[in-house]
Design a protein around this motif. Sequence first.
Motif: not given
Length: 347
Positions: A5, A54, A125
């Motif tokens: 992040v 992200i 991610s």
Amino acid sequence: MKVCVLTEPGTYELQDVPIPKIKNNEVLLRVLTSGVCVNDVRDFKGSKWSLPRIGGHEYCGVVEKIGDDVDVDEIHIGDHAIPYIVDDCGVCPECKHHHENICSNFTKGTTYYNPDGFSGFKGFSEYVAVPARHLYIYPKETPDDEAAFTEPLACVINSIQRSQIKMGDDVVVIGGGVMGMLHVLCAKKQGARVIVSEPDNARRAFAQKLGADIVIDSMASDPVKQIRDITHGHGADVVEDTTALPAVAEQALEMTAKGGMCNFFSSIHPNEPIQIDAGRIHSQEIRVTGTENGTIETFARAIDCIAKGIIDVKPLIEKVYPYTQVQEALEFASRPDTYKVMLEFSK
């Protein structure tokens, strides 16, 4: 799952968030490798998009779960896949005219502005939920770090196709970064003589190693004159400007030949107006265009080119970091002398 992040300019954090719940028309991808794009670097340095963010839109993964409405004859658990990153609405005039890559509603979604959570493409991610219609399956034997080049190569193939390069053309590629080098590789496959304009010595040498026929130092003397000298006063049949500088955009137009094509591949930073000779564009029938993103078709062509070994992207991979070192990876990618930096999530 872990996500990388961007909490503020210059700062990435690893955070724990729930694995996405997929809708009936979606699949869950377990991310394998995600490339760091120049846009990720711009976000890292500070952009207008909302935070926390992200990033990561150059990624490949493995299908882990399939929604109830997904065609199981086409998509299977365990498939290796690439997502089409433009969330085309299918409704706007651009989408209806097969310009889904410049969908009018694309930047209106939470990918860019999300007041209630994370913005971004989510490729940084461990897992991503992706609409099944956006999925492309690629051979499992294709290395993941190469497959992750699909998105940037798709953008370049869109550029090459729109530029209508013909065998024997003189093609100038301005800029020796990753996207410039992909233009070199692709333009050579079209049968062109490729001239690279780049001020950095090491990048000029690398361009020649990848197949550029001629390289020029754009800082040594007037690059427009250098191109006209090389082409015996004619100019370049096609100019691909992969840089972000307005002054270079002016030069790109000036070095384009009569009847030639000048393509602005890169976004311009700062996006300042440039001086153009409109009379010359008229009287010499010079075509000026731009290209944005990859299309649904060029994503498929990019996967084919990588999987079949038609375009070798391996030399452009500078360094692969584990995703736990995302801060170091973005700092390294921010250096002007690097090529493609990647984050590895799993094998």
